[in-house]
Design a protein around this motif. Structure first.
Motif, mmCIF file in Angstrom:
data_model
loop_
_atom_site.group_PDB
_atom_site.id
_atom_site.type_symbol
_atom_site.label_atom_id
_atom_site.label_comp_id
_atom_site.label_asym_id
_atom_site.label_seq_id
_atom_site.Cartn_x
_atom_site.Cartn_y
_atom_site.Cartn_z
ATOM 1 N N LYS A 193 -4.100 1.121 4.998
ATOM 2 C CA LYS A 193 -4.205 2.201 4.020
ATOM 3 C C LYS A 193 -4.955 3.348 4.670
ATOM 4 O O LYS A 193 -5.898 3.135 5.431
ATOM 5 C CB LYS A 193 -4.960 1.684 2.796
ATOM 6 N N HIS A 248 0.830 -1.211 0.000
ATOM 7 C CA HIS A 248 0.000 0.000 0.000
ATOM 8 C C HIS A 248 0.863 1.259 0.000
ATOM 9 O O HIS A 248 1.964 1.277 0.542
ATOM 10 C CB HIS A 248 -0.888 0.066 1.249
ATOM 11 N N CYS A 295 -0.317 5.218 3.689
ATOM 12 C CA CYS A 295 -0.779 4.386 4.790
ATOM 13 C C CYS A 295 -0.246 4.887 6.129
ATOM 14 O O CYS A 295 0.653 5.716 6.195
ATOM 15 C CB CYS A 295 -0.407 2.930 4.557
#
Length: 160
Positions: free
Chosen positions: A105, A36, A39
């Motif tokens: 995230k 991700h 985040c």
């Protein structure tokens, strides 16, 4: 309580950090999450949130930077990590043996000016709320929390 808090915030355990032979080692175990961007992450030692941070780039890259920078500081090179932080990491690891890493995230938001990710605001809320000992600018985040976001902002629907 802190692990429960992190899970309630939608975070998943993504790895573990420890010190081995004066090297800060991070082992990641959640491939989808560590890829991700935008985040928020936290290091949990025992039941204490000791560090909260965020990453605009891939979390995997940020964890690599942590490993490199803290390892260098543990060896006396304090260019990117303060000496006091290296000492604190050593103390945390001596006490707990390791720290689990949680992440998710950041929450996407749409406003009248467009769509963006709230990961930086969420990081500030978490730092202000939990006051991690390894976040050296805690008071700035506490003040931001008090002035802007409701305390329960990160408890809403964050994506993970």
């Amino acid at each position: 309580m802190s692990e429960e808090d992190l899970r309630r915030y939608g975070m998943r355990e993504v790895g573990i950090a420890r010190i081995v032979d004066d090297r800060f080692i991070i082992d990641l175990n959640d491939e989808p999450t560590v890829d991700h961007t935008e985040c928020v992450y936290a290091f949990l030692a025992g039941d204490e949130i000791v560090r909260v941070g965020s990453s605009s780039g891939r979390l995997r890259g940020r964890m690599h930077d942590w490993q490199r920078d803290v390892s260098r500081a543990l060896s006396g090179d304090f260019k990117r990590t303060r000496e006091s932080e290296a000492i604190s990491w050593r103390e945390v690891m001596l006490r707990y043996g390791s720290a689990r890493i949680f992440a998710r995230k950041g929450t996407d938001a749409t406003t009248s000016i467009g769509q963006f990710n709230l990961y930086l605001a969420e990081e500030s809320v978490l730092i202000g709320r939990h006051k991690p000992r390894l976040c050296h600018d805690r008071s700035r985040h506490r003040d931001l929390v008090m002035k802007s976001l409701p305390v329960n902002a990160i408890e809403s629907s964050g994506s993970s």
